[in-house]
Each structure stands twice: as C-alpha cells, then as structure tokens.
Design a protein around this motif. Structure first.
Motif, PDB file in Angstrom:
ATOM      1  N   GLN A 144       0.869  -1.077  -0.082  1.00 43.13           N
ATOM      2  CA  GLN A 144      -0.156  -0.083   0.021  1.00 43.13           C
ATOM      3  C   GLN A 144       0.717   1.267  -0.251  1.00 43.13           C
ATOM      4  O   GLN A 144       1.957   1.325   0.656  1.00 43.13           O
ATOM      5  CB  GLN A 144      -0.944   0.181   1.174  1.00 43.13           C
ATOM      6  N   GLY A 145       0.514   2.171  -0.898  1.00 46.21           N
ATOM      7  CA  GLY A 145       1.446   3.315  -1.046  1.00 46.21           C
ATOM      8  C   GLY A 145       2.052   3.319  -2.409  1.00 46.21           C
ATOM      9  O   GLY A 145       2.609   4.291  -2.939  1.00 46.21           O
ATOM     10  N   TYR A 146       2.009   2.077  -2.968  1.00 44.19           N
ATOM     11  CA  TYR A 146       2.618   1.927  -4.247  1.00 44.19           C
ATOM     12  C   TYR A 146       1.765   2.989  -5.435  1.00 44.19           C
ATOM     13  O   TYR A 146       0.598   3.185  -5.339  1.00 44.19           O
ATOM     14  CB  TYR A 146       1.987   0.424  -4.771  1.00 44.19           C
ATOM     15  N   ARG A 147       2.364   3.775  -6.145  1.00 47.30           N
ATOM     16  CA  ARG A 147       2.069   4.598  -6.950  1.00 47.30           C
ATOM     17  C   ARG A 147       2.271   4.197  -8.394  1.00 47.30           C
ATOM     18  O   ARG A 147       3.424   4.692  -9.070  1.00 47.30           O
ATOM     19  CB  ARG A 147       3.086   5.848  -6.844  1.00 47.30           C
ATOM     20  N   SER A 148       1.467   3.474  -9.025  1.00 51.70           N
ATOM     21  CA  SER A 148       1.260   3.188 -10.341  1.00 51.70           C
ATOM     22  C   SER A 148       0.482   4.192 -11.108  1.00 51.70           C
ATOM     23  O   SER A 148      -0.118   5.055 -10.436  1.00 51.70           O
ATOM     24  CB  SER A 148       0.707   1.662 -10.642  1.00 51.70           C
ATOM     25  N   ALA A 155      -3.905  -0.590   5.388  1.00 47.89           N
ATOM     26  CA  ALA A 155      -2.752   0.369   5.983  1.00 47.89           C
ATOM     27  C   ALA A 155      -1.642   0.448   5.093  1.00 47.89           C
ATOM     28  O   ALA A 155      -1.303  -0.415   4.376  1.00 47.89           O
ATOM     29  CB  ALA A 155      -2.298  -0.179   7.431  1.00 47.89           C
ATOM     30  N   GLN A 156      -1.011   1.680   5.006  1.00 47.44           N
ATOM     31  CA  GLN A 156       0.113   2.086   4.556  1.00 47.44           C
ATOM     32  C   GLN A 156       1.462   1.202   4.717  1.00 47.44           C
ATOM     33  O   GLN A 156       1.193   0.805   6.088  1.00 47.44           O
ATOM     34  CB  GLN A 156       0.550   3.619   4.843  1.00 47.44           C
ATOM     35  N   GLY A 157       1.981   0.659   3.560  1.00 47.73           N
ATOM     36  CA  GLY A 157       2.979  -0.521   3.822  1.00 47.73           C
ATOM     37  C   GLY A 157       2.677  -1.888   4.003  1.00 47.73           C
ATOM     38  O   GLY A 157       3.527  -2.772   4.008  1.00 47.73           O
ATOM     39  N   SER A 158       1.318  -2.088   3.722  1.00 55.28           N
ATOM     40  CA  SER A 158       0.679  -3.491   4.215  1.00 55.28           C
ATOM     41  C   SER A 158       0.992  -4.075   2.646  1.00 55.28           C
ATOM     42  O   SER A 158       0.753  -3.384   1.664  1.00 55.28           O
ATOM     43  CB  SER A 158      -0.904  -3.440   4.383  1.00 55.28           C
ATOM     44  N   ASP A 159       0.909  -5.558   2.570  1.00 54.68           N
ATOM     45  CA  ASP A 159       1.015  -6.154   1.461  1.00 54.68           C
ATOM     46  C   ASP A 159      -0.475  -6.058   0.488  1.00 54.68           C
ATOM     47  O   ASP A 159      -1.305  -5.952   1.158  1.00 54.68           O
ATOM     48  CB  ASP A 159       1.282  -7.598   1.665  1.00 54.68           C
ATOM     49  N   ILE A 160      -0.051  -6.164  -0.793  1.00 57.01           N
ATOM     50  CA  ILE A 160      -1.382  -6.000  -1.539  1.00 57.01           C
ATOM     51  C   ILE A 160      -1.591  -7.518  -2.050  1.00 57.01           C
ATOM     52  O   ILE A 160      -0.744  -8.176  -2.739  1.00 57.01           O
ATOM     53  CB  ILE A 160      -1.097  -5.030  -2.498  1.00 57.01           C
ATOM     54  N   TYR A 178      -1.758   8.392 -17.188  1.00 52.27           N
ATOM     55  CA  TYR A 178      -2.398   9.224 -16.230  1.00 52.27           C
ATOM     56  C   TYR A 178      -1.807   9.068 -14.942  1.00 52.27           C
ATOM     57  O   TYR A 178      -1.754   7.735 -14.478  1.00 52.27           O
ATOM     58  CB  TYR A 178      -3.887   9.324 -16.539  1.00 52.27           C
ATOM     59  N   MET A 179      -1.763  10.239 -14.006  1.00 50.19           N
ATOM     60  CA  MET A 179      -1.511  10.182 -12.727  1.00 50.19           C
ATOM     61  C   MET A 179      -2.874   9.794 -12.001  1.00 50.19           C
ATOM     62  O   MET A 179      -3.457  10.831 -11.223  1.00 50.19           O
ATOM     63  CB  MET A 179      -0.831  11.498 -12.156  1.00 50.19           C
ATOM     64  N   ILE A 180      -3.396   8.363 -12.060  1.00 50.60           N
ATOM     65  CA  ILE A 180      -4.506   8.104 -11.308  1.00 50.60           C
ATOM     66  C   ILE A 180      -3.959   7.048 -10.136  1.00 50.60           C
ATOM     67  O   ILE A 180      -3.626   6.110 -11.078  1.00 50.60           O
ATOM     68  CB  ILE A 180      -5.620   7.695 -12.063  1.00 50.60           C
ATOM     69  N   TRP A 181      -3.776   7.201  -9.187  1.00 52.78           N
ATOM     70  CA  TRP A 181      -3.207   6.282  -8.130  1.00 52.78           C
ATOM     71  C   TRP A 181      -4.237   5.372  -7.643  1.00 52.78           C
ATOM     72  O   TRP A 181      -5.413   6.026  -6.983  1.00 52.78           O
ATOM     73  CB  TRP A 181      -2.253   7.011  -7.177  1.00 52.78           C
ATOM     74  N   PRO A 182      -3.780   4.438  -7.208  1.00 52.65           N
ATOM     75  CA  PRO A 182      -4.615   3.370  -6.199  1.00 52.65           C
ATOM     76  C   PRO A 182      -4.457   3.479  -4.708  1.00 52.65           C
ATOM     77  O   PRO A 182      -3.267   3.708  -4.531  1.00 52.65           O
ATOM     78  CB  PRO A 182      -4.431   1.840  -6.892  1.00 52.65           C
ATOM     79  N   ARG A 183      -5.470   3.240  -4.181  1.00 53.59           N
ATOM     80  CA  ARG A 183      -5.400   2.713  -2.646  1.00 53.59           C
ATOM     81  C   ARG A 183      -6.244   1.338  -2.426  1.00 53.59           C
ATOM     82  O   ARG A 183      -7.338   1.456  -2.743  1.00 53.59           O
ATOM     83  CB  ARG A 183      -6.036   3.894  -1.629  1.00 53.59           C
TER      84      ARG A 183
END
Length: 120
Positions: free
Chosen positions: A27-31, A61-66, A46-51
């Motif tokens: 989590q926090g990955y910026r594809s 949570a930030q840093g958690s495995d996806i 495009y700068m469209i980012w996932p959460r």
C-alpha cells in the motif's frame, strides 16, 4: 489520501509468467493508469493512483501487502484533470495499472464515486 476517491476498480496483477511483477507491491505503491481504449504512445498514461482495499471495502494500512486480485479506490491526482477523465469513466471501462510503459495489472471500473471538480 484525504479526499473522496474518484472511482473504484477490480484489479488483477499479472504473474511473473505473464511478464508481471516479480514481487507484490505494498500500500502506497504509485502506479499510473491507462485506458484499454487508448494507445500509451500517443495518448500517454495518467497520474491516477490506487489505494487498495481489504475484503470489507476499507483502505488497507500504508505499507501493508497488496493481494494479487482485489479492489482499489482510484484517485485522479491532478484534480484539474477530472473534466478530461469524467467522460471516459463509467462502470465496465477497462484499463491497466502501469509502471512506465509496462502493464502490471488489468482492471475494470466497478463504481464511479466522484467526478465533480473541486471548488477553488
């Protein structure tokens, strides 16, 4: 992010045997995002980012495995671009999570949440 997501997707990361990632992101990955109907060489990405979401639909949570497959809220980073994306986004639209020119996951829009441009 501290705002309403613009849309939600169902995604599937490609496996290494499909020329996908060799390790899962966190989590926090910026594809970035590309639409299946567009050519990245002429239309760009495009700068469209996932959460990414858990099974309950909450952002993990930030840093958690996806997980390799699941759902994610998507945020159009440059809010002034919302009018450009609004006519392209509807349930069923297909696209890709991108790392540069490399498709790392396929995705389908499952819900449009907020495509109103913020008030300035």
């Amino acid at each position: 992010m501290d705002r309403t997501p613009n849309f939600r997707i169902r995604y599937r990361f490609y496996s290494p045997s499909e020329s996908g990632r060799s390790s899962p992101p966190k989590q926090g990955y910026r594809s970035d995002w590309s639409y299946e109907s567009e050519n990245i060489d002429t239309d760009g990405i495009y700068m469209i980012w996932p959460r990414f979401l858990n099974e309950s639909g909450k952002e993990i949570a930030q840093g958690s495995d996806i997980q390799a497959e699941g759902e994610a809220n998507m945020y159009i980073v440059m809010e002034e671009m919302i009018p450009q994306h609004a006519p392209k986004l509807s349930v069923g639209v297909r696209g890709f999570l991108m790392e540069g020119g490399w498709r790392v996951a396929e995705a389908t829009v499952i819900e449009v949440l907020s495509l109103a441009q913020p008030k300035t």
